[in-house]
Design an enzyme around this catalytic site. Structure first.
Site, PDB file in Angstrom:
ATOM      1  N   ALA A  64       0.868  -1.174   0.000  1.00 45.05           N
ATOM      2  CA  ALA A  64       0.000   0.000   0.000  1.00 45.05           C
ATOM      3  C   ALA A  64       0.904   1.223   0.000  1.00 45.05           C
ATOM      4  O   ALA A  64       2.073   1.154   0.420  1.00 45.05           O
ATOM      5  CB  ALA A  64      -0.886  -0.022   1.233  1.00 45.05           C
ATOM      6  N   GLY A 109       0.675  -4.938   0.997  1.00 45.04           N
ATOM      7  CA  GLY A 109      -0.519  -5.032   0.155  1.00 45.04           C
ATOM      8  C   GLY A 109      -0.282  -5.809  -1.130  1.00 45.04           C
ATOM      9  O   GLY A 109      -1.231  -6.343  -1.712  1.00 45.04           O
ATOM     10  N   GLU A 112      -0.651  -9.332  -0.162  1.00 48.14           N
ATOM     11  CA  GLU A 112      -2.078  -9.527   0.122  1.00 48.14           C
ATOM     12  C   GLU A 112      -2.893  -9.611  -1.172  1.00 48.14           C
ATOM     13  O   GLU A 112      -3.843 -10.390  -1.267  1.00 48.14           O
ATOM     14  CB  GLU A 112      -2.580  -8.380   1.013  1.00 48.14           C
ATOM     15  CG  GLU A 112      -1.984  -8.462   2.419  1.00 48.14           C
ATOM     16  CD  GLU A 112      -2.194  -7.188   3.235  1.00 48.14           C
ATOM     17  OE1 GLU A 112      -1.791  -6.094   2.765  1.00 48.14           O
ATOM     18  OE2 GLU A 112      -2.761  -7.276   4.330  1.00 48.14           O
ATOM     19  N   GLU A 132       4.699  -4.853   7.521  1.00 52.92           N
ATOM     20  CA  GLU A 132       3.949  -3.748   8.133  1.00 52.92           C
ATOM     21  C   GLU A 132       4.377  -3.395   9.548  1.00 52.92           C
ATOM     22  O   GLU A 132       4.386  -2.213   9.923  1.00 52.92           O
ATOM     23  CB  GLU A 132       2.439  -4.063   8.126  1.00 52.92           C
ATOM     24  CG  GLU A 132       1.786  -3.961   6.762  1.00 52.92           C
ATOM     25  CD  GLU A 132       1.833  -5.246   5.953  1.00 52.92           C
ATOM     26  OE1 GLU A 132       2.582  -6.169   6.336  1.00 52.92           O
ATOM     27  OE2 GLU A 132       1.128  -5.338   4.945  1.00 52.92           O
TER      28      GLU A 132
HETATM   29  N1  CAA Z   1       4.583   3.111  -0.954  1.00 52.67           N
HETATM   30  C1  CAA Z   1       4.986   4.264  -1.536  1.00 52.67           C
HETATM   31  N2  CAA Z   1       6.115   4.374  -2.248  1.00 52.67           N
HETATM   32  C2  CAA Z   1       6.876   3.278  -2.380  1.00 52.67           C
HETATM   33  C3  CAA Z   1       6.519   2.037  -1.814  1.00 52.67           C
HETATM   34  C4  CAA Z   1       5.307   1.980  -1.090  1.00 52.67           C
HETATM   35  N3  CAA Z   1       4.855   0.849  -0.537  1.00 52.67           N
HETATM   36  N4  CAA Z   1       7.480   1.139  -2.093  1.00 52.67           N
HETATM   37  C5  CAA Z   1       8.400   1.792  -2.839  1.00 52.67           C
HETATM   38  N5  CAA Z   1       8.043   3.070  -2.993  1.00 52.67           N
HETATM   39  C6  CAA Z   1       8.772   4.133  -3.716  1.00 52.67           C
HETATM   40  C7  CAA Z   1       9.989   4.593  -2.942  1.00 52.67           C
HETATM   41  O1  CAA Z   1       9.627   5.550  -1.965  1.00 52.67           O
HETATM   42  C8  CAA Z   1      10.827   5.177  -4.059  1.00 52.67           C
HETATM   43  O2  CAA Z   1      10.309   6.463  -4.369  1.00 52.67           O
HETATM   44  P1  CAA Z   1      11.352   7.682  -4.666  1.00 52.67           P
HETATM   45  O3  CAA Z   1      12.088   7.254  -5.911  1.00 52.67           O
HETATM   46  O4  CAA Z   1      10.434   8.839  -4.886  1.00 52.67           O
HETATM   47  O5  CAA Z   1      12.241   7.780  -3.481  1.00 52.67           O
HETATM   48  C9  CAA Z   1      10.517   4.259  -5.241  1.00 52.67           C
HETATM   49  O6  CAA Z   1       9.298   3.591  -4.917  1.00 52.67           O
HETATM   50  C10 CAA Z   1      11.586   3.213  -5.466  1.00 52.67           C
HETATM   51  O7  CAA Z   1      11.789   2.540  -4.228  1.00 52.67           O
HETATM   52  P2  CAA Z   1      13.228   2.348  -3.547  1.00 52.67           P
HETATM   53  O8  CAA Z   1      14.141   3.469  -3.932  1.00 52.67           O
HETATM   54  O9  CAA Z   1      13.021   2.119  -2.099  1.00 52.67           O
HETATM   55  O10 CAA Z   1      13.702   1.032  -4.289  1.00 52.67           O
HETATM   56  P3  CAA Z   1      14.689  -0.088  -3.726  1.00 52.67           P
HETATM   57  O11 CAA Z   1      14.994  -0.984  -4.879  1.00 52.67           O
HETATM   58  O12 CAA Z   1      15.820   0.509  -2.980  1.00 52.67           O
HETATM   59  O13 CAA Z   1      13.806  -0.913  -2.660  1.00 52.67           O
HETATM   60  C11 CAA Z   1      11.838  -2.010  -1.837  1.00 52.67           C
HETATM   61  C12 CAA Z   1      12.678  -1.617  -3.068  1.00 52.67           C
HETATM   62  C13 CAA Z   1      12.597  -3.023  -0.985  1.00 52.67           C
HETATM   63  C14 CAA Z   1      10.531  -2.641  -2.345  1.00 52.67           C
HETATM   64  C15 CAA Z   1      11.553  -0.748  -1.004  1.00 52.67           C
HETATM   65  O14 CAA Z   1      11.025   0.260  -1.875  1.00 52.67           O
HETATM   66  C16 CAA Z   1      10.546  -0.966   0.088  1.00 52.67           C
HETATM   67  O15 CAA Z   1      10.893  -1.505   1.116  1.00 52.67           O
HETATM   68  N6  CAA Z   1       9.296  -0.507  -0.137  1.00 52.67           N
HETATM   69  C17 CAA Z   1       8.266  -0.559   0.894  1.00 52.67           C
HETATM   70  C18 CAA Z   1       7.759  -1.966   1.073  1.00 52.67           C
HETATM   71  C19 CAA Z   1       6.732  -1.999   2.184  1.00 52.67           C
HETATM   72  O16 CAA Z   1       7.015  -1.693   3.314  1.00 52.67           O
HETATM   73  N7  CAA Z   1       5.499  -2.378   1.823  1.00 52.67           N
HETATM   74  C20 CAA Z   1       4.406  -2.476   2.750  1.00 52.67           C
HETATM   75  C21 CAA Z   1       3.652  -1.183   2.791  1.00 52.67           C
HETATM   76  S1  CAA Z   1       2.474  -1.132   4.099  1.00 52.67           S
HETATM   77  C22 CAA Z   1       1.135  -2.003   3.520  1.00 52.67           C
HETATM   78  O17 CAA Z   1       1.119  -2.561   2.449  1.00 52.67           O
HETATM   79  C23 CAA Z   1      -0.051  -1.971   4.449  1.00 52.67           C
HETATM   80  C24 CAA Z   1      -1.138  -2.914   4.119  1.00 52.67           C
HETATM   81  O18 CAA Z   1      -1.084  -4.085   4.391  1.00 52.67           O
HETATM   82  C25 CAA Z   1      -2.342  -2.396   3.505  1.00 52.67           C
END
Ligand code: CAA
Length: 258
Positions: A64, A109, A112, A132
Site C-alpha cells: 500500500a 498489500g 495480500e 507492516e
Molecule cells: N509506498 C509508496 N512508495 C513506495 C513504496 C510503497 N509501498 N514502495 C516503494 N516506494 C517508492 C519509494 O519511496 C521510491 O520512491 P522515490 O524514488 O520517490 O524515493 C521508489 O518507490 C523506489 O523505491 P526504492 O528506492 O526504495 O527502491 P529499492 O529498490 O531501494 O527498494 C523495496 C525496493 C525493498 C521494495 C523498497 O522500496 C521498500 O521496502 N518498499 C516498501 C515496502 C513496504 O514496506 N510495503 C508495505 C507497505 S504497508 C502495507 O502494504 C499496508 C497494508 O497491508 C495495507
C-alpha cells in the site's frame, strides 16, 4: 473509465490486468484501488481467466502507498484498510479463476493482493513479505486473514511478526506460490496455464472455484453436501453433455459455456 494506473490487454478469453505505477514500484494508492474496483465491477463476461501482474521486471506491487498512509488518522486508516480489503475480496469472489503473475516485490498489500488471487506464479527475483509491523501497522488488506489460511498459523506468525522478506524458493517451499519461473518465462507460463484453464468447461471451472472457496469454511458434512449440489448442477449444462459425448466419440470438445 480511462485508467491512469491500470493497463488491460485481452487475448481471446484471457485478460491481463497490469498495475502500472512504476515511480512507486506499483504501490497501491486510493486511486489505484478505485480503478481496480471499477475494472472488477465491470469485468467482461467473455473473460474466462484473469491474470494480474505489475509493470516492469522489478516489482509486482510494493505494498500500500506509504506516502498516502503516513498522515492518516484512525478513522481514515480504517477506511483505507476497508477499501483495499473490499477490492481484494471482490477479486477473490470473481466467478472466474484469477492468477497472480508475481514479477518481483510482493510486499505488504502486494503480497495480500497475490493471496486474494486463486493461483500464484512468480519469477525467480520475486520477494514476498508482510513488513507492516516495521512501519507501526499490521497487514491491512486481509493479510492476517489469508496468510495463515495459505501457509499455516505458525509460518504466518513468523512472517508477520518478523516482517522478513522471503525469496521465491522459500515461498514455493511453504506453499505461498505454485511455481517459480525465470523472469523472462513468467508471462508465457502464466498465459499457458490461463489458456489451459480457459479450454475447460467454463461453468464447471466456475463451480469448482465456488465450491473450493465456500467449502473451506464449512464443516465436512456441510461441505460434502454443497459439492453434491454443485456436482448435480453440472448435469444441467450443455457443456457436460458435449464434454462426455466428445470423450466417448474420441473427439475434441468445443465447450459452449452453457
Ligand atoms: N509506498 C509508496 N512508495 C513506495 C513504496 C510503497 N509501498 N514502495 C516503494 N516506494 C517508492 C519509494 O519511496 C521510491 O520512491 P522515490 O524514488 O520517490 O524515493 C521508489 O518507490 C523506489 O523505491 P526504492 O528506492 O526504495 O527502491 P529499492 O529498490 O531501494 O527498494 C523495496 C525496493 C525493498 C521494495 C523498497 O522500496 C521498500 O521496502 N518498499 C516498501 C515496502 C513496504 O514496506 N510495503 C508495505 C507497505 S504497508 C502495507 O502494504 C499496508 C497494508 O497491508 C495495507
Amino acid at each position: 473509465m480511462d485508467y491512469e494506473f491500470l493497463k488491460i490487454s485481452n487475448e481471446g478469453a484471457i485478460c491481463t490486468l497490469t498495475i502500472s505505477a512504476p515511480q512507486s514500484l506499483n504501490a497501491l494508492n486510493s486511486k489505484v484501488l478505485s480503478e481496480m474496483e471499477d475494472f472488477i465491477d465491470k469485468i467482461d463476461s467473455k473473460i474466462l481467466t484473469l491474470i494480474i501482474t505489475g509493470e516492469g521486471d522489478k516489482s509486482f506491487v510494493a505494498g500500500a502507498d506509504i506516502k498516502e498512509m503516513s498522515n492518516l488518522n484512525e478513522t481514515e486508516g480504517k477506511a483505507f484498510g476497508e477499501k483495499g480489503a473490499r477490492v481484494f475480496r471482490k477479486i477473490e469472489s470473481l466467478p472466474i479463476p484469477v492468477i497472480a503473475a508475481v514479477n518481483g516485490y510482493a510486499l505488504g498489500g502486494g503480497c495480500e493482493l497475490a493471496m486474494a488471487c486463486d493461483i500464484r506464479l512468480c519469477s525467480e527475483n520475486a520477494r514476498f513479505g508482510q513488513p507492516e509491523v516495521g512501519l507501526g501497522i499490521i497487514p491491512g488488506f486481509s493479510g492476517t486473514v489469508r496468510l495463515s489460511r495459505l501457509v499455516g498459523m505458525g509460518m504466518a506468525k513468523d512472517l508477520i511478526f518478523s516482517g522478513r522478506n522471503i525469496k521465491a524458493d522459500e515461498a514455493l517451499r511453504i506453499g505461498l506460490v505454485n511455481a517459480v519461473y525465470k523472469s523472462e518465462d513468467l508471462m508465457n507460463n502464466t498465459k499457458e496455464l490461463a489458456q489451459r484453464i480457459a479450454n475447460n468447461a467454463p461453468i464447471a471451472v466456475c463451480y469448482a472455484k465456488e465450491c473450493i472457496n465456500k467449502e473451506f469454511d464449512m464443516c465436512v458434512d456441510e461441505a460434502v453436501a454443497y459439492e453434491n449440489v454443485m456436482f448435480g448442477r453440472c448435469f444441467a449444462t450443455t457443456d457436460q453433455k458435449d464434454g462426455m459425448k466428445a470423450f466417448l466419440n474420441k473427439e475434441k470438445v468445443q465447450f459452449q459455456n452453457k
